[in-house]
Design a protein around this motif. Structure first.
Motif, mmCIF file in Angstrom:
data_model
loop_
_atom_site.group_PDB
_atom_site.id
_atom_site.type_symbol
_atom_site.label_atom_id
_atom_site.label_comp_id
_atom_site.label_asym_id
_atom_site.label_seq_id
_atom_site.Cartn_x
_atom_site.Cartn_y
_atom_site.Cartn_z
ATOM 1 N N LYS A 122 0.811 -1.771 0.308
ATOM 2 C CA LYS A 122 -0.451 0.201 0.464
ATOM 3 C C LYS A 122 1.169 1.540 -0.231
ATOM 4 O O LYS A 122 1.921 1.117 0.151
ATOM 5 C CB LYS A 122 -0.868 -0.240 1.441
ATOM 6 C CG LYS A 122 -0.302 0.001 2.363
ATOM 7 C CD LYS A 122 -0.460 0.470 3.975
ATOM 8 C CE LYS A 122 -0.240 0.633 4.929
ATOM 9 N NZ LYS A 122 -1.116 0.405 6.305
ATOM 10 N N THR A 123 0.645 2.624 -0.159
ATOM 11 C CA THR A 123 1.003 2.985 -0.063
ATOM 12 C C THR A 123 1.286 4.347 1.309
ATOM 13 O O THR A 123 -0.266 3.824 2.149
ATOM 14 C CB THR A 123 -0.183 4.690 -1.325
ATOM 15 O OG1 THR A 123 -0.160 4.648 -2.735
ATOM 16 C CG2 THR A 123 0.372 6.374 -1.356
ATOM 17 N N ASN A 137 5.525 4.091 -2.478
ATOM 18 C CA ASN A 137 3.603 4.387 -3.056
ATOM 19 C C ASN A 137 4.080 3.267 -3.303
ATOM 20 O O ASN A 137 4.843 2.066 -2.879
ATOM 21 C CB ASN A 137 3.784 5.117 -4.535
ATOM 22 C CG ASN A 137 5.122 4.579 -5.673
ATOM 23 O OD1 ASN A 137 5.617 3.148 -5.135
ATOM 24 N ND2 ASN A 137 5.319 5.239 -6.311
ATOM 25 N N ALA A 138 2.641 2.819 -3.788
ATOM 26 C CA ALA A 138 2.252 1.755 -3.447
ATOM 27 C C ALA A 138 2.655 0.263 -4.554
ATOM 28 O O ALA A 138 2.726 -0.385 -3.501
ATOM 29 C CB ALA A 138 0.693 1.062 -3.832
ATOM 30 N N ASN A 163 9.131 7.288 -5.090
ATOM 31 C CA ASN A 163 8.680 5.911 -5.906
ATOM 32 C C ASN A 163 9.780 5.143 -6.256
ATOM 33 O O ASN A 163 10.841 4.813 -5.619
ATOM 34 C CB ASN A 163 8.545 6.427 -7.906
ATOM 35 C CG ASN A 163 9.550 7.301 -8.496
ATOM 36 O OD1 ASN A 163 11.186 6.863 -8.010
ATOM 37 N ND2 ASN A 163 9.455 8.292 -8.336
ATOM 38 N N SER A 189 -2.797 -2.378 -9.306
ATOM 39 C CA SER A 189 -2.705 -1.711 -9.315
ATOM 40 C C SER A 189 -3.934 -0.390 -9.000
ATOM 41 O O SER A 189 -4.723 -0.715 -10.032
ATOM 42 C CB SER A 189 -1.687 -0.217 -9.484
ATOM 43 O OG SER A 189 -2.166 1.126 -8.970
#
Length: 496
Positions: free
Chosen positions: A373-374, A379-380, A426, A461
Motif C-alpha cells: 500500500k501507499t 507509493n504502492a 517512487n 494497482s
C-alpha cells in the motif's frame, strides 16, 4: 511458468519457410516484417514459451543472406508517436533496433522516411542518421494510391521513389509500428527491380492472427484486443476459401487490400497468379509450434483482460476514443470474461478499500499473492515490490531492508532541492536506495538478487501509476494492469 509453445520448433519451421520462399522466387525476396523484432511481449504472453527476441534470433541465423531496411512514417516522427509497450518514440526505437541488430552481426541497409512532406522533425531525424553514417531515403505520397494502378505502377508512381541498392537475397523491411510504409517500400523496390531486369518477390512475415487456428480462438481474439486502436478485425480469408476450399484466418486490412496488392504485383511482375490470397502472402508457422493449446488459451484470455484495463486507463487519460474501449469490452463478453478473472485484481482492491489508500497486488510464479500500500514514505508500487522480494528471499516482514540514513537524504533532495510537490518515493527511488543499502547490508543484497524472479509476474494497482513507475515495472518485465482511477486530484503533478 508452464509453456505451451516450442520456440525452437517455431524458429526452425519459420526459417525453412523463408528459405523456401527465397528459392521459389529464384532471385531476391523482399520480406515485409509484421510485428516486433525485439521485445514482443504480446507474443510471449499469449504463447507461453515464445522468446521475446526470437524473431531477431531467427534473422541472426540468416545473417549471411539478409540485410534490413527500416521504414518510419514522417508523420509519426512529427507527432512524437510512442511505442506504448516500451515507452519511447518511434524514431528512437528505430535507432534502438539498429543498435541491437548490429550487435547481433546483422546488416542494416538503410532507413526510409515515408509519407514525407518536408516535416521539419523528419529532416532533423534524417540529419542525425546521416551524421552517423546511416543511409537514408525519403518516399513521398505515391500518385494515384491506392486505386489508380496504372499511375501507381509507373515512373510517375513508384518510379518517383529512389531505388535502394541491395546486395543480399533476403531484404527484410521492418518498422517500429504499423502504418510505417513497409508494403509500399517493398512494392516500390519490386517495381525498380523488374524495370532493371532483375527477378524479385514479396512475402510477409506474420505472427498474428494465426491463420490455422479457429477464428474465435482466444489467441486470435487477443490479437484483436491488442490492435483495438487500429480497429483490426479477424476474418475468414474469402480468397483462400475460394482458392483451396479451406478456411484460414486473416484480418480485415490485409483482406481489403489484397485485390489491389494482387493487381499491383501482377502489373509489376507480369505474373497473374503471384498469390491467390492474402494468407498465401504470409510466412507464419506459429500455429505449428503450439504444444499445449489449453495453456495458450488461458494465457490469451488473461491478455484480453489486460488489454481491457489498458484501454480503460487510456480512455481515462483522454488518449484513446470510446470506440476502442467498447471493442475491448465486446471481446471480453465474447470470451465470457470478467476483470475479476485476473487473480491480482480482487486482492489489490480489497487492500485499497481496507487501508483507504492506493494499493497493489502481485502474483508470484508459485501462485502466492503479495500486497502493498501507499505510505507516507513510498507509493504502492514500491511497497509491493519490496514485499515481494522479501517473500522470495524468506526475509521477515519486520526486517528493514533500506536504512533510514539512505532514505532520508533522498526525501530531502526531492522536497528541498528539487521542489517536488509530493516527495513520496517512487519505485525507481526505492530500487536505487536498495542498491546502495546492499553494499552495507547482506539482507538487502539478498533481496536485490530476487528482483529477476519478478519477470513475467502479474501485478494490479488500485490506481493508475505514473510513467516513471510504469517504465521501471516494464523493465522488470512485470505484467502490470491498473484500475482506471487517478491516484489523486492533481492534474499537472500526475504527469511529472
Amino acid at each position: 511458468m508452464k509453456t505451451g509453445f516450442d520456440n525452437d520448433l517455431y524458429i526452425e519451421k519459420q526459417t525453412e519457410k523463408i528459405l523456401e520462399r527465397i528459392d521459389f522466387f529464384k532471385g531476391k525476396l523482399y520480406l515485409e516484417f509484421g510485428g516486433k523484432l525485439f521485445d514482443d511481449y504480446h507474443a510471449s504472453r499469449v504463447l507461453p514459451g515464445f522468446d521475446l527476441n526470437g524473431k531477431a534470433k531467427l534473422l541472426q541465423k540468416l545473417k549471411d543472406k539478409a540485410e534490413i531496411i527500416f521504414c518510419i512514417n514522417a508523420g509519426d516522427i512529427e507527432k512524437n508517436k510512442i511505442r506504448a509497450d516500451i515507452g519511447i518514440t518511434y524514431d528512437l526505437d528505430v535507432m534502438r533496433l539498429m543498435d541491437n541488430l548490429r550487435s547481433m552481426g546483422l546488416s542494416i541497409n538503410s532507413v526510409v522516411i515515408t509519407q514525407y512532406i518536408k516535416q521539419s522533425s523528419a529532416d532533423v531525424f534524417r540529419q542525425k542518421l546521416e551524421q552517423r553514417g546511416v543511409k537514408t531515403y525519403v518516399h513521398k505520397h505515391t500518385k494515384g494510391y491506392p486505386s489508380e494502378i496504372e499511375l501507381i505502377v509507373s515512373d510517375e508512381g513508384y518510379g518517383k521513389n529512389p531505388y535502394i541498392e541491395t546486395t543480399k537475397p533476403l531484404v527484410v523491411v521492418t518498422a517500429p509500428g504499423p502504418g510505417s510504409g513497409k508494403l509500399a517500400t517493398c512494392l516500390s523496390q519490386l517495381y525498380h527491380e523488374f524495370k532493371r531486369g532483375d527477378r524479385a518477390g514479396y512475402a510477409k512475415f506474420e505472427t498474428f492472427p494465426i491463420w490455422n487456428l479457429p477464428l474465435k480462438h482466444p489467441v486470435n481474439m487477443a490479437y484483436e484486443a491488442a490492435t483495438s486502436d487500429l480497429n483490426d478485425v479477424n476474418m475468414i480469408d474469402p480468397f483462400y476459401l475460394e482458392a483451396y476450399d479451406k478456411t484460414a484466418v486473416n484480418y480485415n486490412r490485409d483482406i481489403d487490400a489484397f485485390p489491389i496488392v494482387k493487381t499491383m504485383l501482377a502489373k509489376i511482375t507480369g505474373d497473374q497468379e503471384f498469390y491467390k490470397s492474402p494468407t498465401d502472402m504470409g510466412v507464419n508457422m506459429a500455429g505449428y509450434a503450439i504444444t499445449d493449446d489449453e495453456i495458450c488459451q488461458k494465457a490469451a484470455k488473461q491478455e484480453v483482460i489486460r488489454r481491457l484495463f489498458a484501454a480503460q486507463c487510456d480512455y481515462k487519460r483522454g488518449v484513446t476514443p470510446a470506440e476502442t474501449l467498447q471493442k475491448n469490452m465486446m471481446l471480453m463478453r465474447q470470451l465470457d470474461l470478467e476483470p475479476e478473472n485476473r487473480a491480482v485484481v480482487k486482492p489489490a482492491l480489497k487492500k485499497a478499500k481496507k487501508e483507504d489508500v492506493p494499493a497493489a497486488a502481485i502474483e508470484l510464479s508459485g501462485g502466492t499473492i503479495i500486497t502493498g500500500k501507499t505510505t507516507k514514505l513510498m507509493n504502492a508500487a514500491s511497497s509491493v515490490v519490496l514485499n515481494a522480494i522479501k517473500h522470495l528471499g524468506n526475509i521477515a516482514d519486520e526486517i528493514t531492508l533500506i536504512s533510514p540514513s539512505v532514505l532520508e537524504p533522498i526525501l530531502a533532495l526531492k522536497e528541498n532541492a528539487l521542489g517536488e510537490h509530493n516527495p513520496i518515493l517512487n519505485i525507481e527511488d526505492i530500487l536505487i536506495a536498495l542498491s546502495i543499502s546492499a553494499g552495507m547490508n547482506p539482507t538487502a543484497e539478498l533481496a536485490m538478487t530476487k528482483l529477476g524472479e519478478l519477470a513475467a509476474c502479474e501485478m494490479h494497482s488500485s490506481h493508475m501509476l505514473t510513467q516513471t513507475d510504469e517504465s521501471v515495472l516494464r523493465k522488470l518485465k512485470i505484467n502490470l494492469t491498473c484500475e482506471p482511477q487517478f491516484p489523486s486530484k492533481d492534474l499537472y503533478y500526475y504527469y511529472v
